[in-house]
Design a protein around this motif. Structure first.
Motif, PDB file in Angstrom:
ATOM      1  N   SER A   1      -0.682 -17.508  14.115  1.00  0.00           N
ATOM      2  CA  SER A   1      -1.803 -17.551  13.175  1.00  0.00           C
ATOM      3  C   SER A   1      -3.087 -17.951  13.882  1.00  0.00           C
ATOM      4  CB  SER A   1      -1.517 -18.562  12.067  1.00  0.00           C
ATOM      5  OG  SER A   1      -0.367 -18.215  11.326  1.00  0.00           O
TER       6      SER A   1
ATOM      7  N   SER B   1     -11.446  -7.203   5.322  1.00  0.00           N
ATOM      8  CA  SER B   1     -11.498  -7.918   4.050  1.00  0.00           C
ATOM      9  C   SER B   1     -12.945  -8.246   3.717  1.00  0.00           C
ATOM     10  CB  SER B   1     -10.681  -9.213   4.134  1.00  0.00           C
ATOM     11  OG  SER B   1     -10.671  -9.900   2.901  1.00  0.00           O
TER      12      SER B   1
ATOM     13  N   TYR C   1      -8.858  -6.442   0.382  1.00  0.00           N
ATOM     14  CA  TYR C   1      -8.148  -6.445   1.652  1.00  0.00           C
ATOM     15  C   TYR C   1      -7.751  -5.020   2.019  1.00  0.00           C
ATOM     16  CZ  TYR C   1      -7.610 -11.478   1.034  1.00  0.00           C
ATOM     17  OH  TYR C   1      -7.842 -12.815   0.864  1.00  0.00           O
TER      18      TYR C   1
ATOM     19  N   ALA D   1      -5.092  -2.433   3.410  1.00  0.00           N
ATOM     20  CA  ALA D   1      -3.639  -2.390   3.214  1.00  0.00           C
ATOM     21  C   ALA D   1      -2.895  -2.941   4.433  1.00  0.00           C
ATOM     22  CB  ALA D   1      -3.206  -0.955   2.931  1.00  0.00           C
TER      23      ALA D   1
ATOM     24  N   GLN E   1      -2.996  -6.817   3.973  1.00  0.00           N
ATOM     25  CA  GLN E   1      -2.668  -7.403   2.672  1.00  0.00           C
ATOM     26  C   GLN E   1      -1.412  -8.252   2.776  1.00  0.00           C
ATOM     27  OE1 GLN E   1      -4.396  -6.505  -0.494  1.00  0.00           O
ATOM     28  NE2 GLN E   1      -3.298  -8.326  -1.150  1.00  0.00           N
ATOM     29  N   GLY E   2      -1.494  -9.465   2.256  1.00  0.00           N
ATOM     30  CA  GLY E   2      -0.345 -10.360   2.279  1.00  0.00           C
ATOM     31  C   GLY E   2      -0.231 -11.198   3.533  1.00  0.00           C
ATOM     32  N   ARG E   3      -0.989 -10.864   4.561  1.00  0.00           N
ATOM     33  CA  ARG E   3      -0.954 -11.639   5.806  1.00  0.00           C
ATOM     34  C   ARG E   3      -2.265 -12.369   6.058  1.00  0.00           C
ATOM     35  NH1 ARG E   3      -0.621  -9.107  10.570  1.00  0.00           N
ATOM     36  NH2 ARG E   3      -1.620  -7.186   9.862  1.00  0.00           N
TER      37      ARG E   3
ATOM     38  N   THR F   1      -6.006 -13.959   4.673  1.00  0.00           N
ATOM     39  CA  THR F   1      -6.655 -14.521   3.498  1.00  0.00           C
ATOM     40  C   THR F   1      -8.114 -14.820   3.816  1.00  0.00           C
ATOM     41  OG1 THR F   1      -4.585 -15.548   2.769  1.00  0.00           O
ATOM     42  CG2 THR F   1      -6.630 -16.348   1.777  1.00  0.00           C
TER      43      THR F   1
ATOM     44  N   ASN G   1      -2.314 -14.735   9.335  1.00  0.00           N
ATOM     45  CA  ASN G   1      -0.937 -15.150   9.578  1.00  0.00           C
ATOM     46  C   ASN G   1      -0.095 -13.957   9.998  1.00  0.00           C
ATOM     47  OD1 ASN G   1      -1.496 -17.811   8.758  1.00  0.00           O
ATOM     48  ND2 ASN G   1      -1.036 -17.333   6.614  1.00  0.00           N
ATOM     49  N   SER G   2       1.058 -14.242  10.556  1.00  0.00           N
ATOM     50  CA  SER G   2       2.009 -13.195  10.945  1.00  0.00           C
ATOM     51  C   SER G   2       1.329 -12.097  11.758  1.00  0.00           C
ATOM     52  CB  SER G   2       2.669 -12.589   9.704  1.00  0.00           C
ATOM     53  OG  SER G   2       3.312 -13.585   8.940  1.00  0.00           O
TER      54      SER G   2
END
Length: 127
Positions: free
Chosen positions: A17, A49, A60, A62, A65-67, A69, A84-85
């Motif tokens: 991260s 983003s 975001y 695609a 997205q989800g990783r 913020t 992250n990730s």
């Protein structure tokens, strides 16, 4: 002319991260929609983003997205991108940019909508 400065880039292992920061030279960052973009060697600049002035609207890509913020602290006049990730496809120079446009949908995340840019910060991901 709004001047933006990015920081927080560096070298991280796959799955790790980083948190990028975007600050302005004055105290006007709060009046703008702020976007994060990235550009890898040989590739076009890609929208990652963006966040509205009020912090209520975010968009975001695609691919993140989800990783990732995006957030902002208007008291500190700073916008953040928490990543992250991290994956091998994430390395790039990451730029923040500002626009007076409101955040609507994914179409907001187009580089042509933004008119003030920082110099970028390098993100490298090692396997």
């Amino acid at each position: 002319q709004l001047q933006l400065v990015e920081s927080g880039g560096g070298l991280v292992q796959t799955g790790g991260s980083l948190r990028l920061s975007c600050a302005a030279s004055d105290n006007t960052l709060n009046y703008y929609t702020i976007g994060w973009f990235r550009q890898a060697p040989g590739k076009e600049r890609e929208g990652v983003s963006c966040i509205s002035r009020s912090d209520r609207s975010t968009v975001y890509a695609a691919s993140v997205q989800g990783r990732f913020t995006i957030s902002r602290d208007n008291a500190k006049n700073t916008v953040y991108l928490r990543m992250n990730s991290l994956k091998p496809e994430d390395p790039a120079v990451y730029y923040c940019a500002a626009t007076n446009r409101l955040v609507s949908d994914y179409t907001t995340l187009d580089a042509s909508n933004f008119n003030s840019w920082g110099q970028g910060t390098q993100v490298t991901v090692s396997s």
